[in-house]
Scaffold this motif. Structure first.
Motif, mmCIF file in Angstrom:
data_model
loop_
_atom_site.group_PDB
_atom_site.id
_atom_site.type_symbol
_atom_site.label_atom_id
_atom_site.label_comp_id
_atom_site.label_asym_id
_atom_site.label_seq_id
_atom_site.Cartn_x
_atom_site.Cartn_y
_atom_site.Cartn_z
ATOM 1 N N ILE A 1 53.686 -48.905 54.409
ATOM 2 C CA ILE A 1 53.879 -47.929 53.320
ATOM 3 C C ILE A 1 53.147 -46.628 53.632
ATOM 4 N N THR A 2 51.882 -46.737 54.054
ATOM 5 C CA THR A 2 51.075 -45.527 54.309
ATOM 6 C C THR A 2 51.576 -44.748 55.517
ATOM 7 N N ARG A 3 52.088 -45.429 56.523
ATOM 8 C CA ARG A 3 52.633 -44.727 57.699
ATOM 9 C C ARG A 3 53.940 -44.016 57.347
ATOM 10 N N ARG A 4 54.653 -44.573 56.395
ATOM 11 C CA ARG A 4 55.945 -43.998 56.008
ATOM 12 C C ARG A 4 55.804 -42.915 54.935
ATOM 13 N N GLU A 5 54.901 -43.169 53.953
ATOM 14 C CA GLU A 5 54.815 -42.264 52.804
ATOM 15 C C GLU A 5 53.465 -41.571 52.647
ATOM 16 N N GLY A 6 52.457 -42.002 53.426
ATOM 17 C CA GLY A 6 51.132 -41.403 53.305
ATOM 18 C C GLY A 6 50.216 -42.234 52.414
ATOM 19 N N LEU A 7 48.894 -41.947 52.508
ATOM 20 C CA LEU A 7 47.897 -42.719 51.753
ATOM 21 C C LEU A 7 48.075 -42.612 50.250
ATOM 22 N N LEU A 8 48.518 -41.450 49.779
ATOM 23 C CA LEU A 8 48.660 -41.243 48.337
ATOM 24 C C LEU A 8 49.692 -42.182 47.721
ATOM 25 N N ALA A 9 50.551 -42.718 48.542
ATOM 26 C CA ALA A 9 51.557 -43.663 48.032
ATOM 27 C C ALA A 9 50.915 -44.946 47.528
ATOM 28 N N MET A 10 49.675 -45.189 47.950
ATOM 29 C CA MET A 10 48.972 -46.404 47.542
ATOM 30 C C MET A 10 48.302 -46.271 46.179
ATOM 31 N N GLU A 11 48.287 -45.068 45.626
ATOM 32 C CA GLU A 11 47.617 -44.852 44.336
ATOM 33 C C GLU A 11 48.200 -45.733 43.238
ATOM 34 N N ARG B 1 40.292 -47.302 46.975
ATOM 35 C CA ARG B 1 40.072 -46.023 46.287
ATOM 36 C C ARG B 1 39.342 -45.031 47.182
ATOM 37 N N MET B 2 38.361 -45.542 47.936
ATOM 38 C CA MET B 2 37.587 -44.658 48.805
ATOM 39 C C MET B 2 38.449 -44.027 49.900
ATOM 40 N N ILE B 3 39.347 -44.828 50.493
ATOM 41 C CA ILE B 3 40.168 -44.243 51.563
ATOM 42 C C ILE B 3 41.254 -43.317 51.000
ATOM 43 N N ILE B 4 41.739 -43.608 49.790
ATOM 44 C CA ILE B 4 42.718 -42.721 49.148
ATOM 45 C C ILE B 4 42.072 -41.388 48.799
ATOM 46 N N ASP B 5 40.789 -41.431 48.404
ATOM 47 C CA ASP B 5 40.058 -40.198 48.065
ATOM 48 C C ASP B 5 39.727 -39.362 49.289
ATOM 49 N N GLY B 6 40.024 -39.876 50.475
ATOM 50 C CA GLY B 6 39.832 -39.088 51.691
ATOM 51 C C GLY B 6 38.432 -39.111 52.256
ATOM 52 N N ASN B 7 37.665 -40.153 51.949
ATOM 53 C CA ASN B 7 36.305 -40.249 52.500
ATOM 54 C C ASN B 7 36.358 -40.508 54.004
ATOM 55 N N ASP B 8 35.297 -40.081 54.687
ATOM 56 C CA ASP B 8 35.181 -40.280 56.120
ATOM 57 C C ASP B 8 35.182 -41.775 56.452
ATOM 58 N N GLN B 9 35.789 -42.138 57.578
ATOM 59 C CA GLN B 9 35.914 -43.543 57.969
ATOM 60 C C GLN B 9 34.552 -44.217 58.150
ATOM 61 N N SER C 1 41.836 -49.984 59.199
ATOM 62 C CA SER C 1 43.075 -49.894 59.974
ATOM 63 C C SER C 1 44.101 -49.016 59.260
ATOM 64 N N ILE C 2 44.181 -49.155 57.939
ATOM 65 C CA ILE C 2 45.071 -48.303 57.152
ATOM 66 C C ILE C 2 44.656 -46.846 57.304
ATOM 67 N N GLN C 3 43.347 -46.625 57.232
ATOM 68 C CA GLN C 3 42.829 -45.249 57.311
ATOM 69 C C GLN C 3 43.065 -44.631 58.688
ATOM 70 N N SER C 4 42.971 -45.456 59.734
ATOM 71 C CA SER C 4 43.149 -44.929 61.087
ATOM 72 C C SER C 4 44.615 -44.732 61.451
ATOM 73 N N GLY C 5 45.520 -45.347 60.665
ATOM 74 C CA GLY C 5 46.953 -45.113 60.864
ATOM 75 C C GLY C 5 47.583 -45.906 61.989
ATOM 76 N N ILE C 6 46.994 -47.043 62.358
ATOM 77 C CA ILE C 6 47.583 -47.853 63.431
ATOM 78 C C ILE C 6 48.814 -48.586 62.921
ATOM 79 N N SER C 7 49.602 -49.146 63.816
ATOM 80 C CA SER C 7 50.856 -49.793 63.437
ATOM 81 C C SER C 7 50.608 -51.117 62.709
ATOM 82 N N SER C 8 51.625 -51.573 62.002
ATOM 83 C CA SER C 8 51.513 -52.834 61.259
ATOM 84 C C SER C 8 51.328 -54.017 62.214
ATOM 85 N N THR C 9 51.951 -53.945 63.394
ATOM 86 C CA THR C 9 51.787 -55.014 64.390
ATOM 87 C C THR C 9 50.349 -55.076 64.875
ATOM 88 N N ALA C 10 49.751 -53.890 65.109
ATOM 89 C CA ALA C 10 48.358 -53.815 65.567
ATOM 90 C C ALA C 10 47.408 -54.370 64.514
#
Length: 263
Positions: A88-98, A114-122, A228-237
């Motif tokens: 979902i996040t790779r297709r629509e972005g992190l905000l889609a998880m809100e 919530r922390m990763i959606i708010d854009g906090n540092d990894q 992993s969601i925050q770093s944007g890796i693939s679903s397989t990874a």
């Protein structure tokens, strides 16, 4: 209800009661008010001296945990959940998880999302979540320590009870008929002390540690999944990364099922 706890207690009582009966001793001897007082009240006194009032107030809650089945998100379900979220996040972005945040039942996972959606540092997200896990481990360690110490005190108090009983027996040497009864009653405290220490308190401490270990494993999986969601890796990874937390035997079964599904 934690069936293993109830089963263990029943087997422990059966072992002692039936064992006494087979040895020709009356199980009714266990209903010795003086011995029960020395073991249980003495152990409680030792715990109150050794721990703060705040820690001792947790005793009923800890006992409830021991008898309650641990409810956590199954590991495979967690892997599937993160695989879906990554897609979902790779297709629509992190905000889609809100829209999905409030649907998350686990407070730790919800807070991390919530922390990763708010854009906090990894690194910040990682540090906060790991500190949360460490704080939880320390709370669990303190809780288990109460029962570990109780298991240490109880057998020694049993020896104390036996000494008190022998003093009472020796003070009645003139009464030969009562002497045997008094000596046998003296060792009831020792029996109860050993039973409570090694069949009750120490096993309860171990069960709390095991429950804590399982919860830590689930939370570490959540941390890896969130990062992993925050770093944007693939679903397989993500799936490959989280499968590390699954026992090898279960991994083989999962791979076999996946292979059949592909066919």
């Amino acid at each position: 209800m934690e069936k293993s706890t109830v089963l263990g207690l029943c087997l422990g009582l059966i072992a002692v009661i039936v064992g006494m009966f087979l040895k020709g001793a009356s199980p009714i001897a266990l209903l010795n008010s003086a011995a029960l007082m020395i073991i249980f009240v003495g152990t409680a006194a030792s715990l109150f001296i050794g721990f703060s009032m705040e820690e001792m107030k947790l005793f009923p809650k800890l006992m409830k945990i021991v008898f309650t089945e641990q409810k956590m998100i199954p590991k495979m379900e967690l892997i599937n959940m993160f695989t879906e979220w990554v897609s979902i996040t790779r297709r629509e972005g992190l905000l889609a998880m809100e829209s999905k945040v409030e649907e998350i039942s686990d407070p730790f996972l919800r807070n991390g999302m919530r922390m990763i959606i708010d854009g906090n540092d990894q690194d910040f997200v990682h540090d906060v979540l790991m500190e949360d896990i460490h704080a939880m481990q320390e709370r669990h360690r303190s809780g288990a320590q109460i029962f570990t110490q109780a298991g240490t005190y109880a057998p020694t108090l049993g020896v104390l009870g036996a000494v008190i009983g022998l003093i009472a027996a020796l003070s009645n040497l003139n009464n030969v008929e009562e002497l045997g009864h008094l000596i046998s009653a003296a060792f009831v405290a020792t029996l109860l002390g050993i039973f409570c220490g090694y069949v009750l308190w120490h096993p309860i401490a171990n069960k709390l540690k095991q429950k804590s270990k399982k919860e830590v494993e689930i939370r570490l999986m959540m941390v890896e999944g969130l990062l992993s969601i925050q770093s944007g890796i693939s679903s397989t990874a993500v799936q490959q990364k989280l499968m590390v937390f699954i026992p090898t035997s279960q991994r083989d079964k999962t791979d076999a099922k996946a292979g059949k599904a592909d066919e």
